[in-house]
Motif scaffolding. Structure first.
Motif, PDB file in Angstrom:
ATOM      1  N   ASP A 367       0.724  -1.374   0.131  1.00  0.00           N
ATOM      2  CA  ASP A 367      -0.108  -0.049  -0.040  1.00  0.00           C
ATOM      3  C   ASP A 367       0.984   1.360   0.036  1.00  0.00           C
ATOM      4  O   ASP A 367       0.337   2.472   0.160  1.00  0.00           O
ATOM      5  N   ASP A 368       2.157   1.127  -0.226  1.00  0.00           N
ATOM      6  CA  ASP A 368       2.941   2.240  -0.210  1.00  0.00           C
ATOM      7  C   ASP A 368       2.781   2.952  -1.623  1.00  0.00           C
ATOM      8  O   ASP A 368       2.905   2.496  -2.635  1.00  0.00           O
ATOM      9  N   PRO A 369       2.170   4.374  -1.333  1.00  0.00           N
ATOM     10  CA  PRO A 369       2.160   5.081  -2.922  1.00  0.00           C
ATOM     11  C   PRO A 369       3.106   5.257  -3.550  1.00  0.00           C
ATOM     12  O   PRO A 369       3.123   5.745  -4.655  1.00  0.00           O
ATOM     13  N   ASP A 370       4.511   5.301  -3.036  1.00  0.00           N
ATOM     14  CA  ASP A 370       5.749   5.549  -3.969  1.00  0.00           C
ATOM     15  C   ASP A 370       6.194   4.256  -4.311  1.00  0.00           C
ATOM     16  O   ASP A 370       7.506   4.398  -4.711  1.00  0.00           O
ATOM     17  N   SER A 371       5.613   3.126  -4.123  1.00  0.00           N
ATOM     18  CA  SER A 371       6.178   2.041  -4.537  1.00  0.00           C
ATOM     19  C   SER A 371       5.997   1.712  -6.068  1.00  0.00           C
ATOM     20  O   SER A 371       4.858   2.110  -6.463  1.00  0.00           O
ATOM     21  N   VAL A 372       6.815   0.759  -6.660  1.00  0.00           N
ATOM     22  CA  VAL A 372       6.949   0.490  -7.912  1.00  0.00           C
ATOM     23  C   VAL A 372       6.880  -1.029  -7.892  1.00  0.00           C
ATOM     24  O   VAL A 372       7.661  -1.837  -7.539  1.00  0.00           O
ATOM     25  N   LYS A 373       5.893  -1.603  -8.750  1.00  0.00           N
ATOM     26  CA  LYS A 373       5.864  -3.012  -8.981  1.00  0.00           C
ATOM     27  C   LYS A 373       6.639  -3.439 -10.218  1.00  0.00           C
ATOM     28  O   LYS A 373       6.138  -2.901 -11.215  1.00  0.00           O
ATOM     29  N   ILE A 374       7.778  -4.297 -10.100  1.00  0.00           N
ATOM     30  CA  ILE A 374       8.309  -4.672 -11.324  1.00  0.00           C
ATOM     31  C   ILE A 374       8.520  -6.006 -11.318  1.00  0.00           C
ATOM     32  O   ILE A 374       8.961  -6.753 -10.576  1.00  0.00           O
ATOM     33  N   ARG A 386       8.976  -8.067  -7.830  1.00  0.00           N
ATOM     34  CA  ARG A 386       9.473  -7.122  -6.485  1.00  0.00           C
ATOM     35  C   ARG A 386       9.247  -5.893  -6.802  1.00  0.00           C
ATOM     36  O   ARG A 386       8.915  -5.318  -7.729  1.00  0.00           O
ATOM     37  N   ARG A 387       9.062  -5.167  -5.294  1.00  0.00           N
ATOM     38  CA  ARG A 387       8.535  -3.953  -5.354  1.00  0.00           C
ATOM     39  C   ARG A 387       9.594  -2.995  -4.952  1.00  0.00           C
ATOM     40  O   ARG A 387      10.383  -3.483  -4.422  1.00  0.00           O
ATOM     41  N   PHE A 388       9.835  -1.714  -5.481  1.00  0.00           N
ATOM     42  CA  PHE A 388      10.748  -0.903  -5.087  1.00  0.00           C
ATOM     43  C   PHE A 388      10.220   0.515  -4.955  1.00  0.00           C
ATOM     44  O   PHE A 388       9.151   0.743  -5.243  1.00  0.00           O
ATOM     45  N   PRO A 434      20.361   7.100 -12.553  1.00  0.00           N
ATOM     46  CA  PRO A 434      19.230   7.993 -11.967  1.00  0.00           C
ATOM     47  C   PRO A 434      18.379   7.037 -11.218  1.00  0.00           C
ATOM     48  O   PRO A 434      18.571   6.020 -11.044  1.00  0.00           O
ATOM     49  N   THR A 435      17.254   7.699 -10.493  1.00  0.00           N
ATOM     50  CA  THR A 435      16.332   7.149  -9.533  1.00  0.00           C
ATOM     51  C   THR A 435      15.229   6.270 -10.735  1.00  0.00           C
ATOM     52  O   THR A 435      15.059   6.739 -11.856  1.00  0.00           O
ATOM     53  N   LEU A 436      14.415   5.567 -10.307  1.00  0.00           N
ATOM     54  CA  LEU A 436      13.441   4.961 -11.052  1.00  0.00           C
ATOM     55  C   LEU A 436      12.559   6.034 -11.618  1.00  0.00           C
ATOM     56  O   LEU A 436      11.885   5.791 -12.986  1.00  0.00           O
ATOM     57  N   ARG A 443       3.942   2.811 -12.282  1.00  0.00           N
ATOM     58  CA  ARG A 443       3.806   2.139 -11.070  1.00  0.00           C
ATOM     59  C   ARG A 443       4.156   0.484 -11.239  1.00  0.00           C
ATOM     60  O   ARG A 443       4.139  -0.187 -10.470  1.00  0.00           O
ATOM     61  N   SER A 444       3.696   0.113 -12.426  1.00  0.00           N
ATOM     62  CA  SER A 444       3.850  -1.237 -12.679  1.00  0.00           C
ATOM     63  C   SER A 444       4.576  -1.269 -13.989  1.00  0.00           C
ATOM     64  O   SER A 444       4.142  -1.046 -15.124  1.00  0.00           O
ATOM     65  N   GLU A 445       5.664  -2.167 -14.162  1.00  0.00           N
ATOM     66  CA  GLU A 445       6.663  -2.454 -15.110  1.00  0.00           C
ATOM     67  C   GLU A 445       7.032  -3.850 -15.397  1.00  0.00           C
ATOM     68  O   GLU A 445       7.264  -4.635 -14.480  1.00  0.00           O
ATOM     69  N   VAL A 446       7.278  -4.188 -16.687  1.00  0.00           N
ATOM     70  CA  VAL A 446       7.852  -5.291 -17.112  1.00  0.00           C
ATOM     71  C   VAL A 446       9.304  -5.190 -17.684  1.00  0.00           C
ATOM     72  O   VAL A 446       9.404  -4.506 -18.881  1.00  0.00           O
ATOM     73  N   LEU A 447      10.362  -5.718 -17.050  1.00  0.00           N
ATOM     74  CA  LEU A 447      11.616  -5.483 -17.572  1.00  0.00           C
ATOM     75  C   LEU A 447      12.310  -6.666 -17.944  1.00  0.00           C
ATOM     76  O   LEU A 447      11.909  -7.581 -17.286  1.00  0.00           O
ATOM     77  N   PHE A 448      13.142  -6.529 -18.729  1.00  0.00           N
ATOM     78  CA  PHE A 448      13.787  -7.721 -19.490  1.00  0.00           C
ATOM     79  C   PHE A 448      15.345  -7.918 -19.025  1.00  0.00           C
ATOM     80  O   PHE A 448      16.097  -6.759 -19.327  1.00  0.00           O
TER      81      PHE A 448
END
Length: 455
Positions: A367-374, A386-388, A434-436, A443-448
């Motif tokens: 529920d962290d509003p500053d989090s990013v789901k990758i 994982r979340r960052f 750089p930062t995310l 907020r939601s990303e798919v990285l390879f």
């Protein structure tokens, strides 16, 4: 075939060993090697010492003693031919003969006593020499004595004569022995009444000089010279003119014929021919024996060369085998070192992964509003989630992936659309990644994850 030596020889020593055996005729390679080692591998000194030993001469390293020349003069088969002087003719000739008879008888009697019974008159001879030493007893320049005689002979009798051997008596003997030729020795009595007639009518005659030049070596010297006097003492002539035929017989230089007195050209040729024919079998036997020795030496040399070639081949084979073993050992050592290096690298990598994992910041809550789901898609099609935080550096993403066992050792992180590589590691141009948020992630990303290990 020679046996191998305990200590390996160098190439130069091996060549000297074969050369020494060829020159001396020794069959034992061990004996050849011992002799060369005694002379510090000086082949000239070793060969000379070996030849001196065969001749009964002391070592070349010791001063040679004064001793008679080594020629056998006591052969009971020696042929002796003495030409008596002609009987006097007429009243005047007989008168001169009878007047001189007592003087000649006394002279030759004393001469015979001094020559053939030296032990009984040693004291008298010693006393006579002590009172008046014979200047011919010391030979200081033997070659000079011979050359001086040849010069005086040509001045008196001309240059038409047999070819004189221009060297010492010993050198002439050595050449005759080496070449297996007859040696005719002429002792010149300067004061003898028959000397001039012999030299002019016999020795310088065309038939005599042709016969001598084509059949034998010819050495001559005056008995008034020290060298001639020494030879006279060795051969013990009775009268002049005196000729001695010498040859190699039963492995010794031997006097096989003696011609004494005023001999005519035809008679000289006949007597020399008779002596040569009577001793031809001995000379042929020496030649055959020498030829057999030479063939034996050639065969032995071929055997030794074959042995050395086989030895060198074995040594080359052993060398190659040692090189192959050394190369194999080095390859095994290199492989072993590579395995150790790889183990150290893996261990270091694992330790680094553990360290990175321990240093990772905790995962933020859902529920962290500053989090990013990758969601990360790994090269082996494994998915990791994982979340960052937006405020965290891209380096955190890289360290997280690096700490995973499934992640390649070297990799890069790529976005799907638009495709771009995220600068997760510091560089010279951008020491602080750089930062995310700065990287433009949502907020939601798919990285390879792209494997760079092969690169």
């Amino acid at each position: 075939m020679a046996a191998p030596e305990e200590q390996e020889l160098s190439q130069a020593q091996t060549e000297k060993l074969l050369q020494f055996q060829d020159l001396t005729g020794l069959e034992s390679m061990d004996q050849c090697r011992r002799t060369l080692e005694q002379h510090n591998w000086n082949i000239e000194a070793a060969v000379q010492d070996r030849l001196n030993e065969q001749e009964g001469v002391p070592s070349v390293f010791n001063p040679p003693p004064t001793r008679p020349l080594q020629v056998n003069t006591t052969d009971h088969r020696v042929y002796s031919y003495i030409v008596s002087r002609p009987q006097p003719r007429g009243l005047l000739g007989w008168s001169y003969y009878l007047i001189m008879l007592p003087f000649r008888f006394t002279y030759y009697t004393l001469l015979d006593i001094f020559r053939f019974f030296p032990p009984s008159l040693k004291f008298f001879r010693f006393t006579l020499r002590f009172i008046r030493p014979d200047p011919r007893g010391r030979v200081t320049d033997p070659v000079g004595d011979v050359m001086s005689f040849i010069h005086s002979f040509e001045e008196k009798y001309g240059r038409s004569h047999p070819v004189f051997y221009q060297g010492t008596y010993s050198q002439a003997l050595n050449d005759a022995k080496r070449e297996l030729r007859y040696l005719l020795v002429y002792l010149h009595g300067d004061d003898h009444q028959d000397t001039d007639e012999f030299c002019r009518t016999t020795l310088c005659s065309e038939e005599a000089l042709t016969f001598i030049n084509t059949r034998m070596l010819f050495w001559a010297c005056s008995t008034s010279k020290p060298e001639g006097y020494r030879v006279s003492q060795a051969l013990r002539e009775n009268t002049y003119p005196f000729l001695a035929m010498i040859m190699l017989k039963d492995r010794k230089m031997t006097v096989v014929g003696r011609l004494e007195g005023l001999i005519q050209p035809e008679d000289l040729i006949n007597q020399l021919t008779f002596i040569m024919e009577a001793n031809q079998t001995y000379l042929m036997s020496e030649r055959l024996e020498r030829e057999e020795r030479n063939q034996t030496q050639v065969l032995r040399q071929q055997q030794d060369e074959a042995y050395l070639a086989s030895l060198r081949a074995d040594q080359e084979k052993d060398r190659k085998k040692r090189e192959e073993q050394e190369q194999k050992r080095q390859e095994e050592e290199k492989a072993h070192q590579s395995i150790l290096a790889e183990e150290r690298r893996r261990r270091t990598l694992e330790e680094e992964k553990e360290r990175k994992s321990e240093c990772l910041p905790p995962e933020p809550p859902l529920d962290d509003p500053d989090s990013v789901k990758i969601v990360f898609k790994l090269p082996n099609d494994t998915r990791v989630e994982r979340r960052f935080l937006f405020s965290q550096s891209l380096t955190v993403i890289h360290d997280f992936l690096f700490s995973l066992k499934e992640t390649p050792e070297k990799f890069q992180i790529v976005t799907n659309f638009p495709r771009r590589v995220l600068p997760c590691l510091p560089t010279e141009e951008q020491p602080n990644p750089p930062t995310l948020m700065e990287a433009g992630l949502s907020r939601s990303e798919v990285l390879f994850v792209q494997d760079l290990t092969d690169d």
